[in-house]
Design a protein around this motif. Sequence first.
Motif: not given
Length: 443
Positions: A170-195
């Motif tokens: 009764s009540g509510t539940g949680v449908l849980s699953y793992l999927t390879r169709s959703v993911s994340w990745t970081p990307r960096y920018t390194l800004t080099v200057g005189d300082s």
Amino acid sequence: MKQIFAALLAAPLLLGAASAQTQPTQAPATTTNAATRTLSTDLRIYQNFAEVRQPVAPQQGTLTVIWPQSAWSGLIRDSLDLEGLPYTRAVHQTQGSWLENMEGREVVLYEDGREPQTVTLVRARDILIRDAQGLYRRVDAQDLALPELPPESGYGALPVSTFTLAPQASGTGVLSYLTRSVSWTPRYTLTVGDSGAQLSALADITNGTELAYEVGETELLAGDVNLNNDGRMYRTEAMYDTVATSAPASAGNIVQQESLNGIYRYALDQTFSLPASSTVTLPFMTPKVQEFEGYVGLNRGFSESGDEGVLERYYRFKSDRALPGGGVTVREQGRVTGQTRISETAPGRPVDFSLGRDPEVSYVRSVKTVSRTARSAVFEVTYLLKNSKKQPVRAEIKETVYNDRAQVKGEGVTQNGNQVSFEVTLPAGGEVTRTFTVTIPQQ
């Protein structure tokens, strides 16, 4: 059936025993007279898969989930579960295709070089038709004009998961699953200057399915998380390719949390929308760069033969935060000077990478055999390093001697295990010579 397919593009369709239906993501359901409500999804997104936790509120008896093909093909084997609602069994099968509703009805057939003709669709599975002469033949589905609007997901049969709930559920539940169709990745920018240098990061969250998620709680995780190699659940082939597109985000800050047994965790402090077949880019973090330095270097194995070439451009720095592995774009004076990838790095550990050849710094490496006996061989290695730049540059030379008992001697030269290294500062428009000997046991 036509209305059911219209709802599939927004979320998996969830049906209860009394035709009650809960729409878990953005769009409301369209095929029920019962009260409906929108429930937000929680995502725990890793760098090559995600855990989806979808609240469900079935009426009674059974919970039926109709999946879009792209979501089903990305499902990870043995991960689908229903939490909080005891069930006696779960059956995963394929329902009939939308085109089966057209069986026995008249459709229009368009063929090259022929006038359009009205035919009867006899069997949807292999697109068997009967023409006006009463003859049967198979045709291509794309040649048929239909009296009803077909679903965007195509004519194919859709997978269905049916959970038979226990009497006490009764009540509510949680449908849980793992999927390879959703993911994340970081990307960096390194800004080099005189300082010095500054490092900024973005998080790309990619949704490769037809599901448009309204996300409640989001956690991004980075680290080495192993899954079963068989990957896909019940199907091994993708139904079709999806194209990720850029999408705006109205999300807030991404906050680093405590690590979890070697897994780095980051929480998004606001809800956001993750459209179907999209990539949402969010500002990630701005770590503090420490001990930044640029230099030229050479990393090679020991050889008894001499050679010559140019050194490579290297950068090294430390960060005050853990850095998940991702791509790095380096900019100097506003210009892109290279791209590379870094691996996961703990706070305070050096990040060291090369951006390719530096033609202004060259070397000539010569080798002379000092002696060779049955017990050992002694070689004298000389490096002549030349700098044609208008400013001095620091160089690091490393050689790996593939013998654990080798001994190295030379002014300014260090040996760490089987690695030989030395550092020099090359004057502007000048050159430096370094010599060392390598004794290699022969027995």
